[in-house]
Every structure is written in structure tokens, then in C-alpha cells.
Design an enzyme around this catalytic site. Structure first.
Site, PDB file in Angstrom:
ATOM      1  N   ASP A  75       0.573  -1.087   0.183  1.00 17.44           N
ATOM      2  CA  ASP A  75       0.203  -0.103  -0.024  1.00 17.44           C
ATOM      3  C   ASP A  75       0.534   1.813   0.058  1.00 17.44           C
ATOM      4  OD1 ASP A  75      -2.267   1.623  -0.037  1.00 17.44           O
ATOM      5  OD2 ASP A  75      -3.153  -0.036   1.551  1.00 17.44           O
ATOM      6  N   ASP A  78     -10.087   1.523  -3.580  1.00 13.57           N
ATOM      7  CA  ASP A  78     -10.511   1.189  -2.006  1.00 13.57           C
ATOM      8  C   ASP A  78     -12.366   0.593  -1.708  1.00 13.57           C
ATOM      9  OD1 ASP A  78      -8.417   0.892  -0.880  1.00 13.57           O
ATOM     10  OD2 ASP A  78      -8.529   2.737  -0.151  1.00 13.57           O
TER      11      ASP A  78
END
Length: 721
Positions: free
Chosen positions: A455, A521
Site C-alpha cells: 500500500d 478502496d
């Protein structure tokens, strides 16, 4: 001495021709980039070159000139120069003389051209690499070299971009915008005189990156119109632009966007710009197919079936409890999951998102025996184990930041504003790089980790490097590439996902070293329909992570049927991100059926051709994948909103072989959407058999679906005697 003058160079591959012209004195110019011109002899090419020289008009240059791959103001180009920079105010307008030209045919079509130009007065050399790949995808890049004997002052490079001409009929522009949770939103504009520039200064590719910048004939769609497009393969700051001059000349171009003073080159030093990929095709689907074919041809492209992922994030967030996580693993194995990914929250001090980043040690308080009990149970259940990391970031509330505040990217004596309670670790510092490499290497050595979810959750704002705070985005981006490359050497079997606040780092250079991207997301299936439809403009389905979320979306609070959530996730690298321990027995049974369908069709979805129909009604969409030999296809009819008209029109199924006959039927478990009509069309019950040309030109009467519903259709070629 200049090289012997050569005639135009003709490269051909996969229905595309690129013709490069050079008079033996100047850098190459593209005379044609577009449809295949078939075989052309030397006389034909000479004629083409002569016919492509622009004429001279009043109050313009006395002699017309073509725009080069590296546009030069000194040659008469009045648009953006390819090379911008100076040496103490001088050498700002170089004019390169061609000193070398090498042409190497490709073994499977296409080929590569390497050209070298030199300006002795400016003390500069430029090297151009132009390559037509077997897929018909064109890529090019430029490298600038400062001569050894140049003046002592550094050459300050402000920009280096390469460009490609597009014909005058390319009158419409297409690219993408977006934000967190709503990435890849398409937008269009007329291609008028002036510059349409998309500048990214986030230090990562970004949610509002154009992904591609395309120019095409008026009204081009997924299936129709001629389209030319470029993509900048770079994960840091970059620029993509379309420019049309008053002369009518028009180009698409791009390169890295350098910060002030970021690239100061001393004698003997050089800078290589990123690859700029370019695709010509019929419609946006034709452009996408070139990118997909190229990506699938790479030796490192994932070949094994893309496993069903169970990710813990939206199931447990930071609530890491061994018993709860084991129960989730068992539930996942029961429905057919093949890879279990432990997300954020496993390392020291990480009870929420305000602390711990940088302290890459398993938290002894939460995991007194390390991750071993969970990993062992996951593997006993027959699943691979994956782990979330964010190696480029650091929380100020961490042992690492307290010990080494100087390792934070910062300008002068101040630190950038916080974002998500975190700062960026300066990986261009050798000691910071070594620390992160050692921590990740240790984790991958201690545990049998098959997968890293990598990430990157904040922009590189005010990103200064070192004690002087000089611009550090380029060095940071290069350091991240080196870090991943070194880990891949040490742990070649570990797959890596590029996740960056969801889908904020999606480009072909990060994909040279990763195996999957996280598209967003936001896993609300209604939002994901658009996000995935346009992510497919660059990436094939097997590279795009797509998960089934909980009934009520954590991102939007919408509620959707499992069939809509799973049917949306099906057309990607499929996964589950839902606390399925709370699901009912009926929901688990249905989810298991969707998992089994994915396993049955992933061979088709991850090797076939992506097709997207142009719809007369924006309230619904049709997309699918057709096998390489066009013997089978899977389509999804998606009702996005309530239509204006009561009775739906016909569904035209794109991409099928017009000469073959197909049996079209519904595909369980995506065969029972909620309808807004008492009786569906008659053909829906038992299917229908028709030639591909009829299915593509006439189509089938669409059922009237309620909004936010999805119907799967399977088409299979009928064998004839």
C-alpha cells in the site's frame, strides 16, 4: 560525421504501421502512425515522405518542417519543446544533428529504432528508443546525456517529453479524472487549437491521472471510430498532453514532470525519461486490446490461475484477534477461498491508523507467538497466506520516526502537512532503504508469505530529500522500484499487489514489478462497474483486484444483492472482503456458487478479449470477455439506473465471430436478477441459437431489469457436422 542518409523506416505489426522519416541530418519524425499500410518498397516510402512535407504559408517559415519525435524549437516547432532546460541561462534551445541510426527488426513483427543526436555547441546528446511491439503497441523514450567536456555548470533539465503526431480527423479527446473511491471517471473534450495538459504532482500516479490520453474521430466509442492514445509509464510526477497548433499540426505526448532543480546533470551524467506507450486501434476496445496483448506477452505476467482472495480489511479492520481471524479463515475455506490476506493492524503499536507505520515487527502484545498460529491454520486449510504492508510510509507516532526524524521526506526545516496521520519515508537515503529492505526480507524469510498487498496511502507533498530538502520525487520513485526489484530477486515466488489508497498507483512501470492492482478502496458494486469498465482501458481483468463486499457497502452505505456484488467482482481477479462468519447459511451457499463459477470461467476471463458495447441508453451497460478463438464468451448485462423508456431495446453482443453459430443462454448463479416485467422475453428461458453476425448486428431483446441488477449470459459456438 553525420551518418549516411537513409530513407524512411517502415515498422509493421498486428495491423499497425509506423513510418519514420529522416533526411540523415535531423532526428526522426513520424510520418505515419496508424492502420497497416501493407508492404511498401523504397520508392513508395520515398513518395510517402515527399508527400508528407508541410507546405509553407504566408508569415510562416520559408520551408515547411515536420515535428520530430523530440520536438525542437530550433527546427521551427512552435509548440511544447521536447527538451526544456538550460546551463546557466545558455544551451536552452538545442538543435540535434543525427549521428547514429540503428534499425533492428523484431522477431515477431515490429522492430526497434535507436537514434542518437548531438549538439556540440550545447554539449548535449540525446538518444531516442522507438519500438513497435508485436502487439502493435508503440513505445518510445528519450535519454539526454551531458558531454564529458561540457562547461562545468550543470545542465538543469526542466523537462523531457516525446511526442507522436495524430491526423487532422482526430478532433475529440478522451481521458479520465477521479478521486479517492471514484477512480477512472471518463471525460471528453474537443481537440481544439491549444494545449490540453494533464499534470500530476502527487508523487504517485494518482486517482485523477488520465490513465490514457486519447484523440479520435468525432463520436468514437468502445467499438467504433479511429483512436490514438498515449500512456506515461511512470509512478511519480508526470505529464500527458495533446496539442494542436495554428498550422493544424497536432500531437500527443508525455514524460516525467520534473520539479524545479530536480534534475541537474553534471558533465558525463545522463537522464532517461520513462517509456511513453502509444496505441492505435478501432474504438477504445481496439486500443485496450493492444495494451492487454502486450501485458500478457511479458515473461513475468502471472500464468497460474488467479486465486480467490479472502482479505480481512472490511471484515475486522484493526480488531486482530487470533480466534476471530481463524474463524474467518475457516469460513473462507468453506466457500472456496484460495488465498488469505491479513490486512493492516498486525505490527507494533498499530491499533488504529494514527501510529505504528515504520515499525515493521509483529506486535508482541497482540501476537505473542508471532503470526505462526494464524499462518499455520491458513495453510492447513489449503490457502496461501498474504500480508499487508506500507513500506514507503511512517507515522510520526512510531519508534522509527522518533529514532530517525531525518528520514522523513521534508523541505528545509519544516515537515509537510500530515495526511492520514502519516509522512513519507525517504527511501533515497541508503540507511532508510536498507532498514525497510531488511524488515521486509526478514518477514518474508520467517513466514511462508505468498503475497504482499503493498500500500501507499498519501501524496508526496512538499517532498524534499536530504539535509537541503532538494526535490525528491524522482529519487523516491526510483528507490521504490529498486526496493521491489531487490525483494523479487530474494523472494521470486512472492506476488505483489500495487495498492495506493485503492487505485492510485496504476501504471505500466509499477506493473513491471507487481502482479495485481487494487482498483479502488470502494467495492460498492455500482461504483465498481464504472471503475472496472475504464480500468480495463489499460489492464486486462486478471491484473485487477475485485472483491465481494458486505451487503451494505462500507464506502457508500448502499445495499446490494449478493448477485450484483459477486457478478461485478467476477470480471477481475476475484476476492471476498466481508465478514462471512456473519453471513447466513443461504448467503454462504450462494457465495460458494459464485466462487465456483469464477474458478470455472477464470481461464476464459483472464485470456480472452475484453469487449464493451456502446449503449443507446446510459441506464444500462453490457460488457464481457470473448475467448481468443471466439468459441465462447461471457457477458454481463448491468442495469445501472432506472431507464427513461419502459421497454428495453435489443442487446447486441460484440466480439463474436460473424461466421459461427452460437448458443446463448443465461449463466447461473447470475441468471435470476429482479425484473420489472411479469414475463421476461421468451428466449431467456431456454436460450437461443443464432449466427454471430445476427447477435452482433441485431441482438436479443433485453429483459427489463430493476436498477442495480445484473444478468450473466454465456455464448458458446455450436459445433456443426
Amino acid at each position: 560525421m553525420p551518418p549516411t542518409p537513409v530513407g524512411p523506416v517502415h515498422l509493421r505489426a498486428a495491423g499497425v504501421s509506423v513510418v519514420l522519416g529522416t533526411d540523415g541530418r535531423r532526428l526522426p519524425a513520424v510520418l505515419h502512425w496508424g492502420p497497416d499500410l501493407s508492404e511498401l518498397d523504397a520508392s513508395d516510402l520515398a513518395g510517402l515522405a515527399a508527400a508528407s512535407v508541410p507546405g509553407s504559408v504566408p508569415n510562416d517559415l520559408d520551408e515547411g518542417s515536420r515535428v520530430g519525435v523530440l520536438p525542437e524549437q530550433a527546427s521551427g516547432w512552435l509548440g511544447r519543446p521536447g527538451l526544456a532546460g538550460h546551463r546557466a541561462g545558455g544551451a536552452w534551445s538545442p538543435l540535434f544533428t543525427l549521428v547514429a541510426l540503428d534499425v533492428e527488426p523484431g522477431p515477431h513483427g515490429g522492430g526497434q529504432v535507436r537514434a542518437v543526436g548531438r549538439d556540440d555547441e550545447a554539449g548535449l546528446e540525446v538518444r531516442l528508443d522507438i519500438e513497435l511491439l508485436a502487439s502493435g503497441l508503440l513505445r518510445q523514450r528519450a535519454t539526454v546525456v551531458v558531454a564529458e567536456g561540457a562547461a562545468a555548470e550543470p545542465f538543469v533539465l526542466d523537462g523531457l517529453a516525446v511526442a507522436l503526431p495524430v491526423p487532422p480527423e482526430a478532433t475529440e479527446l478522451f481521458d479520465m479524472a477521479g478521486r479517492w473511491g471514484r477512480e477512472r471517471a471518463p471525460q471528453r473534450a474537443p481537440f481544439v487549437v491549444g494545449v490540453h495538459a494533464r499534470e500530476n504532482r502527487r508523487g504517485r500516479t494518482g486517482p485523477d491521472a488520465p490513465l490514457i490520453l486519447a484523440a479520435g474521430t468525432a463520436g468514437f466509442g468502445f467499438r467504433d471510430g479511429d483512436v490514438w492514445a498515449v500512456h506515461v509509464a511512470w509512478s511519480g510526477n508526470h505529464v500527458s498532453y495533446a496539442e494542436r497548433l495554428s498550422t493544424g499540426a497536432a500531437v500527443l505526448g508525455g514524460g516525467e514532470l520534473l520539479l524545479p532543480g530536480e534534475m541537474a546533470l553534471a558533465p558525463g551524467e545522463q537522464y532517461a525519461g520513462p517509456w511513453i506507450y502509444a496505441a492505435y486501434g478501432r474504438g477504445l476496445d481496439g486500443v485496450a486490446a493492444r495494451f492487454h496483448t502486450h501485458l500478457r506477452s511479458r515473461p513475468q505476467h502471472p500464468r497460474a490461475p488467479r486465486p480467490v482472495v479472502l482479505n480481512t480489511w472490511e471484515a475486522v479492520y484493526f480488531d486482530h484477534d487470533l480466534d476471530r481471524l481463524v474463524e474467518l479463515a475457516r469460513a473462507g475455506a468453506d466457500v472456496g477461498a484460495e488465498r488469505y490476506v491479513l490486512d493492516d493492524g498486525w505490527f507494533r503499536h498499530r491499533r488504529d491508523d494514527t501510529a505504528g507505520l515504520g515499525d515493521w515487527y509483529v506486535d508482541e502484545d497482540v501476537w505473542p507467538r508471532g503470526l505462526h498460529p494464524l499462518v499455520e491454520e491458513v495453510r492447513r486449510l489449503g490457502m496461501q497466506f498474504g500480508l499487508w504492508v506500507e513500506p514507503e510510509m511512517v507515522n510520526p507516532d512510531s519508534d522509527l520516526a522518533r529514532a530517525h526524524p531525518e528520514w522523513i521526506l521534508a523541505t528545509g526545516g519544516r515537515q509537510p502537512p500530515l495526511s492520514r496521520s502519516q509522512q513519507v519515508l525517504d527511501l533515497a537515503r541508503p540507511e532508510a532503504f536498507a532498514y525497510v529492505l531488511e524488515r521486509l526480507d526478514t518477514l518474508l524469510t520467517e513466514y511462508p508469505i505468498a503475497y504482499l498487498k503493498w500500500d501507499h496511502n498519501r501524496d508526496l507533498l512538499d517532498a524534499g530529500h536530504g539535509p537541503l530538502g532538494t526535490p525528491g520525487v524522482h529519487a523516491q520513485t526510483s528507490a521504490v522500484y529498486r526496493l521491489i526489484d531487490e525483494l523479487r530477486v530474494r523472494h521470486p515466488d512472492v506476488e505483489i499487489e500495487s495498492c495506493s489508497s485503492g487505485g492510485l498507483r496504476v501504471d505500466l512501470e509499477i506493473l513491471e514489478r507487481t502482479d495485481r492492482i487494487w482498483a479502488s478502496d470502494n467495492i460498492d458494486p455500482l461504483e465498481r462497474q464504472q471503475i472496472q469498465r475504464y480500468t480495463a482501458q489499460l489492464l486486462p481483468p486478471e491484473l485487477v483486484g475485485s472483491h465481494v463486499g458486505s451487503p451494505r457497502s462500507h464506502s457508500t452505505a448502499r445495499t446490494h444483492d449478493l448477485s450484483f456484488r459477486a457478478g461485478t467482482a467476477l470480471f477481475g481477479s476475484f476476492g471476498i472482503e466481508w465478514d462471512i462468519t456473519t453471513a447466513s447459511p443461504e448467503e454462504r451457499k450462494e457465495l460458494a456458487a459464485w466462487v465456483q463459477l469464477y474458478k470455472d470461467v477464470r481461464g476464459l476471463l483472464h485470456t480472452g478479449t475484453v469487449v464493451r458495447a456502446d449503449q443507446h441508453d446510459p441506464s444500462f451497460a453490457l460488457h464481457g470477455v470473448v475467448s481468443a478463438d471466439r468459441s465462447a464468451a461471457l457477458f454481463a448485462l448491468v442495469q445501472l439506473a432506472t431507464p427513461l423508456t419502459a421497454v428495453p431495446g435489443a442487446l447486441r453482443l460484440p466480439g463474436l465471430d460473424p461466421e459461427q453459430r452460437y448458443r446463448v443462454r443465461t449463466q447461473p448463479p447470475g441468471d435470476a436478477p429482479a425484473l420489472r416485467q411479469r414475463r421476461p422475453p421468451a428466449w431467456l428461458a431456454d436460450g437461443v441459437e443464432l449466427p454471430g453476425r445476427v447477435l452482433g448486428a441485431v441482438g436479443l431483446r433485453a429483459p427489463a431489469l430493476n436498477p442495480e441488477q445484473l444478468l450473466l449470459l454465456r455464448a458458446e459456438a455450436v459445433r456443426t457436422r
